[in-house]
Design a protein around this motif. Structure first.
Motif, short mmCIF file in Angstrom:
data_model
loop_
_atom_site.label_atom_id
_atom_site.label_comp_id
_atom_site.label_asym_id
_atom_site.label_seq_id
_atom_site.Cartn_x
_atom_site.Cartn_y
_atom_site.Cartn_z
N ALA A 1 38.75 39.20 41.29
CA ALA A 1 38.42 40.59 41.64
C ALA A 1 39.24 41.57 40.84
O ALA A 1 40.35 41.29 40.48
CB ALA A 1 38.67 40.84 43.11
N ALA B 1 53.16 38.98 43.18
CA ALA B 1 52.97 39.94 42.09
C ALA B 1 54.26 40.27 41.36
O ALA B 1 54.28 40.37 40.14
CB ALA B 1 52.33 41.22 42.62
N PHE C 1 43.23 41.54 58.19
CA PHE C 1 42.27 42.38 58.92
C PHE C 1 41.96 43.65 58.14
O PHE C 1 40.81 44.07 58.02
CB PHE C 1 42.82 42.74 60.31
CG PHE C 1 41.99 43.78 61.02
CD1 PHE C 1 40.76 43.44 61.57
CD2 PHE C 1 42.43 45.09 61.14
CE1 PHE C 1 39.98 44.39 62.21
CE2 PHE C 1 41.66 46.04 61.78
CZ PHE C 1 40.43 45.69 62.32
N TYR C 2 43.02 44.25 57.60
CA TYR C 2 42.81 45.50 56.87
C TYR C 2 41.86 45.30 55.69
O TYR C 2 40.91 46.06 55.50
CB TYR C 2 44.16 46.05 56.39
CG TYR C 2 44.07 47.42 55.78
CD1 TYR C 2 43.86 48.53 56.57
CD2 TYR C 2 44.20 47.60 54.41
CE1 TYR C 2 43.77 49.80 56.01
CE2 TYR C 2 44.12 48.85 53.84
CZ TYR C 2 43.91 49.96 54.64
OH TYR C 2 43.81 51.20 54.09
N LEU C 3 42.11 44.26 54.90
CA LEU C 3 41.26 44.02 53.74
C LEU C 3 39.83 43.67 54.17
O LEU C 3 38.85 44.15 53.59
CB LEU C 3 41.83 42.89 52.88
CG LEU C 3 43.21 43.16 52.26
CD1 LEU C 3 43.70 41.94 51.51
CD2 LEU C 3 43.15 44.35 51.30
N ARG C 4 39.72 42.84 55.20
CA ARG C 4 38.38 42.42 55.65
C ARG C 4 37.61 43.61 56.25
O ARG C 4 36.39 43.67 56.15
CB ARG C 4 38.49 41.28 56.65
CG ARG C 4 39.01 40.01 56.03
CD ARG C 4 39.07 38.89 57.05
NE ARG C 4 37.74 38.52 57.50
CZ ARG C 4 37.49 37.78 58.57
NH1 ARG C 4 38.49 37.34 59.31
NH2 ARG C 4 36.26 37.48 58.92
N GLU D 1 47.51 41.09 60.00
CA GLU D 1 47.14 42.51 59.93
C GLU D 1 46.68 42.89 58.52
O GLU D 1 45.76 43.69 58.35
CB GLU D 1 48.31 43.40 60.37
CG GLU D 1 48.67 43.28 61.83
CD GLU D 1 47.55 43.73 62.78
OE1 GLU D 1 46.80 44.67 62.44
OE2 GLU D 1 47.43 43.11 63.86
N GLN D 2 47.36 42.30 57.52
CA GLN D 2 46.93 42.56 56.13
C GLN D 2 45.52 42.03 55.92
O GLN D 2 44.67 42.68 55.30
CB GLN D 2 47.89 41.90 55.14
CG GLN D 2 49.27 42.51 55.15
CD GLN D 2 50.21 41.82 54.18
OE1 GLN D 2 49.87 40.83 53.54
NE2 GLN D 2 51.42 42.33 54.08
N GLU E 1 36.84 36.88 53.80
CA GLU E 1 38.13 36.34 54.22
C GLU E 1 38.87 35.60 53.10
O GLU E 1 40.06 35.82 52.88
CB GLU E 1 37.95 35.42 55.42
CG GLU E 1 39.28 34.87 55.90
CD GLU E 1 39.19 34.10 57.20
OE1 GLU E 1 38.08 33.96 57.73
OE2 GLU E 1 40.24 33.64 57.67
N ILE F 1 35.83 43.03 52.39
CA ILE F 1 36.28 41.95 51.51
C ILE F 1 36.25 40.63 52.29
O ILE F 1 36.88 40.52 53.34
CB ILE F 1 37.69 42.25 50.97
CG1 ILE F 1 37.67 43.56 50.17
CG2 ILE F 1 38.21 41.10 50.13
CD1 ILE F 1 39.04 44.07 49.78
N LEU G 1 48.26 36.52 46.06
CA LEU G 1 48.58 36.97 44.70
C LEU G 1 49.45 38.23 44.76
O LEU G 1 50.34 38.41 43.93
CB LEU G 1 47.30 37.26 43.92
CG LEU G 1 46.54 36.01 43.43
CD1 LEU G 1 45.22 36.42 42.79
CD2 LEU G 1 47.37 35.22 42.44
N GLY G 2 49.21 39.05 45.76
CA GLY G 2 50.05 40.24 45.94
C GLY G 2 51.48 39.86 46.25
O GLY G 2 52.43 40.46 45.75
N GLN H 1 38.60 35.78 49.88
CA GLN H 1 39.06 36.70 48.83
C GLN H 1 40.23 37.54 49.33
O GLN H 1 41.17 37.82 48.58
CB GLN H 1 37.90 37.59 48.39
CG GLN H 1 38.21 38.36 47.12
CD GLN H 1 37.13 39.37 46.79
OE1 GLN H 1 36.06 39.38 47.40
NE2 GLN H 1 37.44 40.22 45.84
N LEU I 1 43.89 37.77 47.68
CA LEU I 1 44.54 39.03 47.30
C LEU I 1 45.95 39.11 47.89
O LEU I 1 46.90 39.53 47.22
CB LEU I 1 43.71 40.23 47.77
CG LEU I 1 42.48 40.59 46.95
CD1 LEU I 1 41.67 41.66 47.67
CD2 LEU I 1 42.89 41.09 45.57
N VAL I 2 46.07 38.71 49.16
CA VAL I 2 47.37 38.82 49.82
C VAL I 2 48.39 37.88 49.16
O VAL I 2 49.54 38.27 48.91
CB VAL I 2 47.25 38.52 51.33
CG1 VAL I 2 48.63 38.39 51.97
CG2 VAL I 2 46.46 39.63 52.03
#
Lengths: 369, 254
Positions: free
Chosen positions: A369, A338, A316-319, A313-314, A325, A323, A334-335, A327, A331-332
């Motif tokens: 990014a 974090a 999907f939200y970013l894409r 779901e995360q 796939e 953004i 690295l998040g 990347q 992001l997820v």
């Protein structure tokens, strides 16, 4: 939970795998380090030393007298016995070092075994950052002792950026003085197998230990991290955060977090958490928090552990915001890391680790990014 | 003039291990500059339409076509659809821990515009858009949707709408969970984007609350996976007065 500390190798028989502390360990890979045999092997050192800090060699006797803790297992006892003394890094009392001390160690082969012992001492009221980084290939049994004296502050980062065939066993022994602050970040990205044990002891009230870890195990890599926080002083704090990502067939991680609050440790505040992110169906992560409370007077104590799959779901939200796939995955992940990475105060080390994590994901050469 | 053309769209989801058809032949055409409302009781298939258009993997297209601006939307990945100019404001925006709003927004804007905006103008643009939506500047450093209140999430969705400036936007139950003041702020945001005159907007809602703030030209009523009635704004008034029963038969509450 075992709290045996000893320099006597005879106190630690060769593990069979049935012992609680060895049952998850990559024993086959570690086997050469169970032999009670001296070695001429050593790692290459490159150092960056800010003015005022001192690096020198000391005898086994002196190292034994100054170390944060006696060894905790067979390998750390053998490393202390065979290292031929230790390298001592002294941060003089009262000195302030915003620039990090960098100790880069590298090896060139899995034979012979390398026994190593490093002591870091931060004098009263001093403040420093030390980065210890491991590269190349080795069969390395490395003890690191960290003593933070009264009112001092140390940020210590240990990066295992080994090549994929290195094997690393280590005991990171830490001792936090009265009103001292220690933050450790153990980052394991490379190597075929690693088994890293950290102990935290306190010398007086008011000590604050922030114990963090990050690991990224790929196919075939086996990383074990253990932490043992021994609260025997009143009004100290510990916070243990280990986060791991795993991807690929046979990727394996183990985290065992022991916290012992002794009867004398009134007013202790402690929390530990381990979270694992499985990026595909190949890996396995074991996670074992142990919290033992022997006093009725704690300020707070808790633990948490969770292992989960990548959250589609995360992604999907970013894409859905355009953004791409890869990347979005980056992001997820690295998040996810974090709260470990953001805790590293030295920007150079933090951004280098972010790039290293990106490289683990296989997208390291893209623009960040 | 840009167009979003949905023809005979059939969509299934997996339900208890078996495929279940939710959309059973949806036809809808939206031109750039128009604002449409899709209304219908809960469970009629409105959100399924929204997610299917965006390409959510849980929704399987089993028939029909969606063409946006002459391009086959169904042939594109989720992120390609967004870069082609489709935006979905979600009813339940997803938390992405550890990814800051500012990093997220800049990544999205960079992807959709095809190049990274210059840092100085970007900060000004982002802060301006946040101020317009009465969003505190500290928002930029928080993790995406993590710990956001319902109203903050919706404002964050509209913030993205304003910054990404899509050709077509589907707003899924954007009014739900908003108090009167937040509804006003969010609606103003949508109206600012509409004022450009080029965007096609589809408002999905089961109440007429949002339509009092955002004027629509077309109203479509969805029931059991199909559009069962179409008209102008008067249709929404009719629904407000008499409910959905007139379209759905007895026994369905609005």
């Amino acid at each position: 939970m075992s709290n045996l500390r000893s320099y006597d190798v005879a106190d630690f028989p060769v593990p069979t795998g049935r012992e609680e502390v060895w049952r998850f360990a990559p024993r086959t890979a570690l086997k050469p380090m169970f032999d009670d045999a001296p070695s001429e092997g050593h790692l290459q050192w490159e150092t960056v030393l800010p003015e005022g800090v001192v690096l020198r060699e000391i005898s086994t006797e002196e190292a034994t007298a100054r170390a944060a803790s006696a060894p905790v297992d067979r390998i750390s006892a053998l490393a202390a016995k065979h290292a031929g003394g230790a390298v001592l890094l002294e941060i003089p009392a009262g000195s302030q070092h915003p620039e990090p001390v960098v100790l880069d160690l590298s090896g060139t082969g899995r034979e012979p075994v390398v026994w190593g012992w490093i002591l870091i001492e931060v004098g009263e009221g001093a403040s420093a950052t030390v980065a210890l980084r491991h590269f190349g290939t080795a069969m390395y049994a490395g003890n690191v002792s960290v003593v933070v004296k009264e009112g001092a502050r140390l940020e210590f980062v240990s990066v295992q950026a080994w090549d994929d065939d290195a094997v690393h066993a280590g005991h990171l022994a830490t001792r936090v003085g009265r009103d001292a602050t220690l933050r450790t970040v153990v980052v394991t990205l490379g190597g075929e197998a690693a088994r890293l044990v950290q102990t935290v002891d306190y010398d007086g009230p008011g000590g604050d230990a922030d114990v963090r870890g990050l690991y990224f195990a790929d196919a075939g890599q086996r990383f074990e991290h253990r932490s043992f926080v021994n609260h025997d002083q009143p009004h100290c704090r510990s916070n243990v955060v280990f986060k791991g990502a795993l991807q690929g067939e046979g990727a394996r991680s183990v985290w065992v977090g022991d916290v012992l609050i002794q009867p004398s440790a009134v007013g202790t505040q402690t929390y530990e958490i381990n979270r694992n992110l499985l990026l595909d169906d190949g890996p396995r992560a074991d996670s074992v928090p142990n919290l033992e409370i022997l006093t009725g007077d704690v300020a707070g104590a808790g633990h948490a552990s969770a292992t989960g799959r990548f959250d589609e779901e995360q992604l999907f939200y970013l894409r859905s915001r355009g953004i791409p796939e890869e990347q979005a995955r980056r992001l997820v992940v690295l998040g996810f890391f974090a709260d470990v990475l953001d805790g590293i105060d030295v920007p150079m080390i933090r951004s280098e680790l972010m790039r290293a994590v990106e490289a683990e994901l296989g997208y390291g050469d893209q623009e960040s990014a | 003039m840009t167009e979003l053309i949905i023809r005979d769209l059939h969509v299934e989801v997996e339900s208890d291990g078996a495929p279940k058809e939710i959309l059973r032949g949806v036809d809808l055409t939206v031109h750039g500059g128009q604002t449409h409302a899709i209304m219908g009781p809960n469970g009629s298939g409105k959100s399924t339409l929204a997610y299917a258009l965006a390409g959510h993997p849980a929704y399987t297209i089993t028939g029909g076509s969606v063409v946006m601006d002459g391009q086959d939307l169904l042939d594109m990945s989720v992120d390609e659809r967004a870069r082609a100019g489709l935006f979905l404001a979600m009813q339940y925006p997803v938390e992405v821990p550890g990814v800051s709003v500012s990093n997220f927004l800049r990544s999205a804007v960079t992807a959709v515009r095809g190049e990274a905006p210059a840092l100085r103008t970007w900060l000004k643009e982002m802060r301006g858009a946040m101020a317009d939506l009465h969003v505190d500047p500290s928002f930029a450093e928080r993790s995406v949707n993590e710990g956001f209140s319902g109203g903050e999430r919706k404002r964050h969705e509209i913030l993205q709408l304003e910054l990404l400036n899509p050709k077509f936007a589907v707003l899924d139950e954007t009014d739900s969970g908003l108090d009167v003041d937040a509804l006003k702020v969010v609606s103003e945001g949508v109206n600012r984007v509409r004022a450009g005159g080029e965007i096609g907007v589809v408002l999905i809602t089961h109440t007429t609350r949002l339509l009092k703030q955002i004027p629509v030209e077309f109203v479509h009523v969805m029931w059991q996976g199909r559009i069962v009635a179409e008209g102008g704004p008067e249709l929404a008034e009719q629904i407000e007065a008499d409910g959905y029963e007139q379209f759905t038969g007895a026994g369905v509450a609005g």
